[in-house]
Design a protein around this motif. Sequence first.
Motif, PDB file in Angstrom:
ATOM      1  N   THR A 188       1.193  -1.439  -0.216  1.00  0.00           N
ATOM      2  CA  THR A 188      -0.039  -0.636  -0.147  1.00  0.00           C
ATOM      3  C   THR A 188       0.616   1.644   0.157  1.00  0.00           C
ATOM      4  O   THR A 188       0.347   2.525   0.350  1.00  0.00           O
ATOM      5  CB  THR A 188      -0.941   0.366   1.718  1.00  0.00           C
ATOM      6  N   ALA A 189       2.396   0.671   0.586  1.00  0.00           N
ATOM      7  CA  ALA A 189       3.263   2.384   0.469  1.00  0.00           C
ATOM      8  C   ALA A 189       3.170   3.448  -1.114  1.00  0.00           C
ATOM      9  O   ALA A 189       2.774   3.215  -1.863  1.00  0.00           O
ATOM     10  CB  ALA A 189       4.173   1.282  -0.044  1.00  0.00           C
ATOM     11  N   GLY A 190       2.622   4.522  -0.629  1.00  0.00           N
ATOM     12  CA  GLY A 190       2.223   5.605  -1.841  1.00  0.00           C
ATOM     13  C   GLY A 190       1.417   4.909  -2.892  1.00  0.00           C
ATOM     14  O   GLY A 190       1.028   6.338  -3.633  1.00  0.00           O
ATOM     15  N   PHE A 203     -15.998   5.675   0.800  1.00  0.00           N
ATOM     16  CA  PHE A 203     -15.111   6.160   2.079  1.00  0.00           C
ATOM     17  C   PHE A 203     -16.333   6.944   2.909  1.00  0.00           C
ATOM     18  O   PHE A 203     -15.865   6.583   4.238  1.00  0.00           O
ATOM     19  CB  PHE A 203     -14.009   6.321   1.636  1.00  0.00           C
ATOM     20  N   GLY A 204     -17.241   7.308   2.212  1.00  0.00           N
ATOM     21  CA  GLY A 204     -17.966   8.180   3.071  1.00  0.00           C
ATOM     22  C   GLY A 204     -18.337   7.655   4.525  1.00  0.00           C
ATOM     23  O   GLY A 204     -18.730   6.260   4.669  1.00  0.00           O
ATOM     24  N   THR A 205     -19.309   8.249   5.323  1.00  0.00           N
ATOM     25  CA  THR A 205     -20.000   7.227   6.538  1.00  0.00           C
ATOM     26  C   THR A 205     -21.569   8.178   6.795  1.00  0.00           C
ATOM     27  O   THR A 205     -21.810   9.260   6.382  1.00  0.00           O
ATOM     28  CB  THR A 205     -19.613   7.682   7.605  1.00  0.00           C
ATOM     29  N   ALA A 206     -22.550   7.080   6.571  1.00  0.00           N
ATOM     30  CA  ALA A 206     -23.512   6.930   6.953  1.00  0.00           C
ATOM     31  C   ALA A 206     -24.506   6.817   8.164  1.00  0.00           C
ATOM     32  O   ALA A 206     -24.094   6.453   9.036  1.00  0.00           O
ATOM     33  CB  ALA A 206     -24.579   6.328   6.380  1.00  0.00           C
ATOM     34  N   ARG A 207     -24.772   7.948   8.766  1.00  0.00           N
ATOM     35  CA  ARG A 207     -25.792   7.971   9.702  1.00  0.00           C
ATOM     36  C   ARG A 207     -26.782   7.000   9.775  1.00  0.00           C
ATOM     37  O   ARG A 207     -27.863   6.993   8.925  1.00  0.00           O
ATOM     38  CB  ARG A 207     -25.549   8.936  10.648  1.00  0.00           C
ATOM     39  N   ILE A 208     -27.451   6.270  10.581  1.00  0.00           N
ATOM     40  CA  ILE A 208     -28.500   5.095  10.366  1.00  0.00           C
ATOM     41  C   ILE A 208     -29.019   5.295  11.156  1.00  0.00           C
ATOM     42  O   ILE A 208     -28.772   4.712  12.184  1.00  0.00           O
ATOM     43  CB  ILE A 208     -28.471   4.042   9.212  1.00  0.00           C
ATOM     44  N   GLU A 283      -5.906   1.135   2.506  1.00  0.00           N
ATOM     45  CA  GLU A 283      -5.093   0.528   2.830  1.00  0.00           C
ATOM     46  C   GLU A 283      -5.671  -1.388   2.983  1.00  0.00           C
ATOM     47  O   GLU A 283      -5.458  -2.048   2.136  1.00  0.00           O
ATOM     48  CB  GLU A 283      -4.601   0.161   3.499  1.00  0.00           C
ATOM     49  N   GLN A 284      -6.613  -1.206   3.627  1.00  0.00           N
ATOM     50  CA  GLN A 284      -7.144  -3.051   3.472  1.00  0.00           C
ATOM     51  C   GLN A 284      -7.830  -2.996   2.214  1.00  0.00           C
ATOM     52  O   GLN A 284      -7.696  -4.724   1.281  1.00  0.00           O
ATOM     53  CB  GLN A 284      -8.502  -3.154   4.609  1.00  0.00           C
ATOM     54  N   ARG A 285      -8.806  -2.005   1.503  1.00  0.00           N
ATOM     55  CA  ARG A 285      -9.375  -2.364   0.096  1.00  0.00           C
ATOM     56  C   ARG A 285      -7.958  -2.384  -0.518  1.00  0.00           C
ATOM     57  O   ARG A 285      -7.755  -3.714  -1.496  1.00  0.00           O
ATOM     58  CB  ARG A 285      -9.992  -1.146  -0.269  1.00  0.00           C
ATOM     59  N   ILE A 286      -7.399  -1.887  -0.510  1.00  0.00           N
ATOM     60  CA  ILE A 286      -6.034  -2.222  -1.678  1.00  0.00           C
ATOM     61  C   ILE A 286      -4.969  -3.360  -1.365  1.00  0.00           C
ATOM     62  O   ILE A 286      -5.190  -4.438  -2.374  1.00  0.00           O
ATOM     63  CB  ILE A 286      -4.412  -0.385  -1.480  1.00  0.00           C
ATOM     64  N   PHE A 287      -5.214  -4.073  -0.142  1.00  0.00           N
ATOM     65  CA  PHE A 287      -4.321  -4.780   0.059  1.00  0.00           C
ATOM     66  C   PHE A 287      -5.032  -5.830  -0.502  1.00  0.00           C
ATOM     67  O   PHE A 287      -4.676  -6.833  -1.190  1.00  0.00           O
ATOM     68  CB  PHE A 287      -4.916  -5.081   1.533  1.00  0.00           C
TER      69      PHE A 287
END
Length: 313
Positions: A188-190, A203-208, A283-287
């Motif tokens: 994930t570097a760079g 990668f937004g946040t939803a309030r539910i 990072e998790q998504r890239i990995f």
Amino acid sequence: MLSDALDTLRDLAGSDPGEALRTLRERHPDVRFRLLRQREEYDDSLHYDLLIKRAGEGTISLSWCPESALPWPLRGVHRASELLLLRIDGVGVTVAEAVARLDFLWDEARLMDRIVTAALLQAELEESPVELTDDELQEAVDAFRRARGLLTVERTREWMDQRCLTEVDLRELVAGEAAVARVRERVTAGRVEPYFAENRAEFGTARIASWGFPDAESARQAELDDCDAELMPGTRLVIEDVPVAEIGRAKAGEVFAPTPRSLVKVISISDAVLDAGTRRRVEQRIFEEWLAERRLAAKIEWFWGTTARTGSL
């Protein structure tokens, strides 16, 4: 490069394999080298092979055998005990018998995925090793214990005894996890900032607001009443922030039913900010995407089950 690789194989008999391979990699940084070791059971002799890969090309398999040793095509004599997985009160259980009892694996995709992932990461670490200092390993062990509530020597010993682990086993387990974390950092570097900029909306946040109902009929009635369910007997209401990926294509103000006995209303959606939590998710998504690419390029062979099952995997 082939000449250097052959010299490395010839010199392995009286040297440290790790150091010899490190020197070879430094001389040819654009090539990936993987050292294979095979120990012959009947005479305890050790044989080495090198797998040599260059980007966009195939794989070279290089082997060298001293005059007094057995060349690799003649190796492979097996003792009967090698087929045993364990023996209980004198009764042996072979690997084939044990695997035959693991048929549930075919219906447990997550477990199978972890097995494949572990093998891919092991191959990556063999080709591009990660070295940890004693201090780094001790820090990783301490973090491992804290994460599992093993805050005393007695509790740690009890945890290890339950899993039949020695101190050496524990350090090897932790070293493996720490090495995988280093691989993730390397992959994930760079790439975090560019990936986030390109996929920011994901990668937004939803309030539910989530309602749980005693039965499906109550859920349907609440949906008709525009989710005025706080006062209904047996109803549970939870308001929380979740990654926007968990609400699919729902917009703010929309209501959807993830199960027949529950409803979710999207209160608001916030734009993503590259804070520490979001960085971990990126990072998790890239990995995960990197692992998926490695799976597609890998030749994976399962050695039990029917042809139809192994073919579908």
